[in-house]
Design an enzyme around this catalytic site. Structure first.
Site, PDB file in Angstrom:
ATOM      1  N   ASP A  24     -13.715  12.323   1.950  1.00 18.93           N
ATOM      2  CA  ASP A  24     -13.523  10.932   1.517  1.00 18.93           C
ATOM      3  C   ASP A  24     -13.766  10.936   0.010  1.00 18.93           C
ATOM      4  O   ASP A  24     -14.894  11.155  -0.449  1.00 18.93           O
ATOM      5  CB  ASP A  24     -14.538  10.029   2.243  1.00 18.93           C
ATOM      6  N   TYR A  49      -3.672  -1.903  -9.318  1.00 19.46           N
ATOM      7  CA  TYR A  49      -3.109  -0.600  -8.929  1.00 19.46           C
ATOM      8  C   TYR A  49      -2.506   0.105 -10.141  1.00 19.46           C
ATOM      9  O   TYR A  49      -2.759   1.284 -10.392  1.00 19.46           O
ATOM     10  CB  TYR A  49      -2.062  -0.796  -7.833  1.00 19.46           C
ATOM     11  N   LYS A  93      -3.533   3.819 -12.038  1.00 17.93           N
ATOM     12  CA  LYS A  93      -2.656   4.988 -12.192  1.00 17.93           C
ATOM     13  C   LYS A  93      -2.434   5.325 -13.668  1.00 17.93           C
ATOM     14  O   LYS A  93      -2.286   6.490 -14.028  1.00 17.93           O
ATOM     15  CB  LYS A  93      -1.315   4.754 -11.475  1.00 17.93           C
TER      16      LYS A  93
HETATM   17  N1  LIG Z   1       4.086   4.792  -1.010  1.00 16.10           N
HETATM   18  C1  LIG Z   1       4.513   4.475  -2.222  1.00 16.10           C
HETATM   19  O1  LIG Z   1       5.428   3.635  -2.386  1.00 16.10           O
HETATM   20  C2  LIG Z   1       3.908   5.167  -3.424  1.00 16.10           C
HETATM   21  C3  LIG Z   1       4.563   5.026  -4.660  1.00 16.10           C
HETATM   22  C4  LIG Z   1       4.023   5.636  -5.771  1.00 16.10           C
HETATM   23  C5  LIG Z   1       2.847   6.370  -5.653  1.00 16.10           C
HETATM   24  N2  LIG Z   1       2.243   6.497  -4.445  1.00 16.10           N
HETATM   25  C6  LIG Z   1       1.006   7.298  -4.369  1.00 16.10           C
HETATM   26  O2  LIG Z   1       1.202   8.351  -3.443  1.00 16.10           O
HETATM   27  C7  LIG Z   1      -0.051   8.718  -2.853  1.00 16.10           C
HETATM   28  C8  LIG Z   1       0.102   8.818  -1.352  1.00 16.10           C
HETATM   29  O3  LIG Z   1       0.516   7.569  -0.859  1.00 16.10           O
HETATM   30  P1  LIG Z   1       1.281   7.390   0.528  1.00 16.10           P
HETATM   31  O4  LIG Z   1       2.472   6.571   0.267  1.00 16.10           O
HETATM   32  O5  LIG Z   1       1.422   8.681   1.222  1.00 16.10           O
HETATM   33  O6  LIG Z   1       0.232   6.458   1.275  1.00 16.10           O
HETATM   34  P2  LIG Z   1      -0.434   6.571   2.735  1.00 16.10           P
HETATM   35  O7  LIG Z   1       0.597   6.980   3.733  1.00 16.10           O
HETATM   36  O8  LIG Z   1      -1.167   5.301   2.898  1.00 16.10           O
HETATM   37  O9  LIG Z   1      -1.436   7.786   2.556  1.00 16.10           O
HETATM   38  C9  LIG Z   1      -2.544   7.669   1.706  1.00 16.10           C
HETATM   39  C10 LIG Z   1      -3.543   8.713   2.108  1.00 16.10           C
HETATM   40  O10 LIG Z   1      -4.708   8.556   1.274  1.00 16.10           O
HETATM   41  C11 LIG Z   1      -5.834   8.514   2.146  1.00 16.10           C
HETATM   42  N3  LIG Z   1      -6.985   7.842   1.568  1.00 16.10           N
HETATM   43  C12 LIG Z   1      -7.158   6.530   1.289  1.00 16.10           C
HETATM   44  N4  LIG Z   1      -8.400   6.337   0.836  1.00 16.10           N
HETATM   45  C13 LIG Z   1      -9.026   7.540   0.849  1.00 16.10           C
HETATM   46  C14 LIG Z   1     -10.322   7.996   0.510  1.00 16.10           C
HETATM   47  N5  LIG Z   1     -11.281   7.150   0.101  1.00 16.10           N
HETATM   48  N6  LIG Z   1     -10.612   9.316   0.644  1.00 16.10           N
HETATM   49  C15 LIG Z   1      -9.674  10.172   1.078  1.00 16.10           C
HETATM   50  N7  LIG Z   1      -8.443   9.806   1.461  1.00 16.10           N
HETATM   51  C16 LIG Z   1      -8.118   8.502   1.325  1.00 16.10           C
HETATM   52  C17 LIG Z   1      -5.323   7.820   3.399  1.00 16.10           C
HETATM   53  O11 LIG Z   1      -6.228   8.010   4.484  1.00 16.10           O
HETATM   54  P3  LIG Z   1      -6.134   7.082   5.812  1.00 16.10           P
HETATM   55  O12 LIG Z   1      -4.999   7.624   6.626  1.00 16.10           O
HETATM   56  O13 LIG Z   1      -7.460   7.288   6.450  1.00 16.10           O
HETATM   57  O14 LIG Z   1      -5.887   5.674   5.351  1.00 16.10           O
HETATM   58  C18 LIG Z   1      -4.000   8.553   3.559  1.00 16.10           C
HETATM   59  O15 LIG Z   1      -4.199   9.815   4.119  1.00 16.10           O
HETATM   60  C19 LIG Z   1      -1.057   7.667  -3.326  1.00 16.10           C
HETATM   61  O16 LIG Z   1      -1.832   8.189  -4.375  1.00 16.10           O
HETATM   62  C20 LIG Z   1      -0.185   6.535  -3.844  1.00 16.10           C
HETATM   63  O17 LIG Z   1      -0.825   5.792  -4.870  1.00 16.10           O
HETATM   64  C21 LIG Z   1       2.755   5.924  -3.322  1.00 16.10           C
END
Ligand SMILES: NC(=O)c1ccc[n+]([C@@H]2O[C@H](COP(=O)([O-])OP(=O)(O)OC[C@H]3O[C@@H](n4cnc5c(N)ncnc54)[C@H](OP(=O)(O)O)[C@@H]3O)[C@@H](O)[C@H]2O)c1
Length: 264
Positions: free
Chosen positions: A64, A186, A190
């Protein structure tokens, strides 16, 4: 093939979404061994078993990034079991601002903002997106210093929305006039992460480490409430995987997506 003869990669937040897709793509490259980070042990074990039923190429790691003890325990475990880390992908991230935005829309008439609630939203977002990535990088630096599959690589999973260059370019889709939907919490987390990228790129330049930031783009994942406007996590993982597999002649200190360099 044992883990010691492969490139060992830790991906935080890899139990779902883009991190999971990055793990899946690295596994297809054959010589990668994945430490699949998950804040929830059960979810991590499930994802690891799905990706690698044999258990030969993936180990779930409970981490975490908002909890120093959890980060340290993960680092201690990896130190005693593997003695090194070759690649760190700081992928864990949250977007906790939507609920606040919706609340603001409902209470448009209200003149007094709920300052305590807003402060908490900032704290929670920064705990994970910024402090989490920084403290995780610090905790794993001693292991990256022992990397065998060189160069050591660090990938910060950032976002186009954190780019000040795009935010101030009227021709960019990320240029927005001031509005509630600008998502300052957010986006600023970033933007700050981008500065971390440059900090670590400079810090480890002499050692030849490759430290870069990747922009995934809007993705259909839990993060975006599975927005139909988003693309697949697999597409968003492509540039992360490229940066995680850079060779000695690869770039460092850059911010990119799969189309090339992105303006800071
Ligand atoms: N999706 C988009 O549109 C988008 C766009 C640009 C950038 N991003 C970036 O891409 C990355 C991944 O996002 P995603 O879209 O794959 O989102 P996601 O499917 O919600 O996955 C996020 C992951 O981060 C984990 N997480 C959250 N809080 C945490 C903590 N305190 N310690 C450890 N793990 C934690 C979540 O765990 P849980 O499963 O337990 O919640 C999940 O495994 C993020 O950094 C996000 O900012 C996403």
């Amino acid at each position: 093939m044992t883990s010691t003869s492969r490139t060992i990669v830790l991906i935080t937040g890899a139990n779902q979404g883009i991190g999971y897709a990055a793990a899946e793509q690295l596994l297809k490259q054959n010589n990668y061994y994945i430490l699949l980070g998950s804040r929830n042990a059960e979810n991590g074990a499930k994802a690891a078993a799905e990706l690698d039923p044999s258990g030969e190429s993936v180990e779930p790691i409970t981490i975490d990034v908002a909890d120093d003890d959890s980060i340290q325990k993960a680092a201690d475990h990896i130190t005693s079991k593997y003695g090194r880390l070759d690649v760190l992908v700081n992928n864990a991230g949250i977007n906790n601002e939507l609920a606040l935005y919706w609340k603001q829309l409902e209470n448009e008439e209200e003149t007094k903002p709920d300052l305590a609630a807003l402060r908490q939203v900032y704290r929670d977002a920064y705990e994970v997106n910024l402090f989490g990535a920084a403290i995780t990088t610090e905790a794993f630096t001693p292991l990256l210093e022992k990397a065998v599959m060189k160069p050591a690589r660090i990938v910060f999973v950032s976002s186009h929305t954190g780019s000040i260059g795009l935010r101030t370019d009227p021709s960019s889709p990320f240029y927005e006039k001031m509005s509630q939907a600008s998502f300052p919490v957010y986006r600023s987390s970033k933007t700050a992460m981008n500065m971390l990228t440059l900090h670590y790129a400079a810090k480890f330049k002499e050692q030849g480490w490759k430290v870069n930031a990747s922009c995934p783009n809007l993705t259909k994942s839990a993060f975006s409430r599975f927005s139909d406007l988003g693309r697949s996590p697999a597409e968003s993982a492509v540039n992360i995987v490229r940066l995680a597999t850079l060779s000695e002649d690869g770039e460092s200190g850059q911010y990119s997506d799969e189309n090339g360099v992105v303006a800071w």
